[in-house]
Design an enzyme around this catalytic site. Sequence first.
Site, short mmCIF file in Angstrom:
data_model
loop_
_atom_site.label_atom_id
_atom_site.label_comp_id
_atom_site.label_asym_id
_atom_site.label_seq_id
_atom_site.Cartn_x
_atom_site.Cartn_y
_atom_site.Cartn_z
N GLU A 1 -3.92 12.39 0.27
CA GLU A 1 -3.13 12.47 -0.28
C GLU A 1 -1.88 12.45 -1.31
O GLU A 1 -2.58 11.96 -2.66
CB GLU A 1 -1.99 10.93 1.15
CG GLU A 1 -2.43 10.31 0.72
CD GLU A 1 -2.63 9.19 -1.06
OE1 GLU A 1 -1.58 9.23 -1.56
OE2 GLU A 1 -3.29 8.79 -1.43
N GLU B 1 -5.67 10.23 -3.15
CA GLU B 1 -6.28 11.71 -3.22
C GLU B 1 -6.80 12.52 -2.28
O GLU B 1 -7.10 13.00 -2.11
CB GLU B 1 -6.25 12.62 -4.70
CG GLU B 1 -5.55 11.73 -5.72
CD GLU B 1 -5.54 12.56 -7.01
OE1 GLU B 1 -7.36 13.16 -6.77
OE2 GLU B 1 -4.93 12.37 -8.14
#
Length: 353
Positions: free
Chosen positions: A175, A318
């Site tokens: 994300e 991430e």
Amino acid sequence: MISAIEEVTGPIAPPDEQAALRAVLRLNSLTKPPGSLGQLEALAVRLAGISKTEQPSYGTRTVVVMAADHGVCCEGVSAFPQEVTVQMAYNFLSGGAAVNVLARQAGASVQFVDIGIDAELEHPELINRKVRLGTGNMAAGPAMSREEALEAVLVGVRVAQEAVKSGTEILITGEMGIGNTTASAAILCALEGLSPEVAVGRGTGINDERLLYKIEVVERALRVNAPNPADPIDVLSKVGGLEIAGLAGLILGAAAARIPVILDGFISGAAALAAKAIAPESTAYMIASHVSNEQGHKLMLECLGLEALLDLGLRLGEGTGGVLSLHLIDAVNRIMTEMATFESAGVSGAEGK
């Protein structure tokens, strides 16, 4: 749209117990004392049940980075301004983010999905599934409408389905979105009945003063919106984020397709809690890659009933922790396929007592 989610969650089947049992028998036949590989053995058994074979391998692995902006950033809850989301988006798309580097090392591809960035992006590698231009300020009202939250979940489901159709055998959640630790903490509080003091962490590295204010912002969001813990879509719409809802859908889509989904850190944990609330059976397909340095992540894993593979003090997000855990999964796969048995090696096994 509720019926569309039920169509996805309905086929989620439990793991294959016979395959898991065969994995246990194989592990006990290998040239080592029983249980001596610790968590790797437990992981081998879980993966066998998920993939319906005692010797699974995952040649095609995909990291899905869901990205969105959060209106709560206007409250000053992050050390970075909101425009960093779109700036980092182009960094992901050009292959320069940490998860890109680690994914290349692990032989994984990275898909970047714009599900709610507050800007219009153009890039040949971009997967544009924008539901809206960022969420509203959850400290003043709902983050999004119920219909938008449902749509975001279904976006994640479809991304998972498309990845599986293209050959993906294992998914990793990632994300990007400035402000998303605030929304994730609020989701944890709403779904599990916890206080913001134990759920809210430093996110991008805020100081003590701003941390106290961030706790107050989450308290206000919960008070203003009164999310219903029995209704995960209500929680996502009132105090969630578009990328979090998207990742919840991705997890559900992976479970329905009977492939493992590796959870990254705190934000992925919030998505997993929402997925569990929608379909409790989906937790059987979740692999916790690591325990984040973000306060509240250990509590999330406890609520999910999962044990993390790694504890490296990570708090980047991430999908970085998820990708790192692929090396352990590869190690498990090689142990199950390449390690000699007592019989094949002519080694005497342990005697029963």
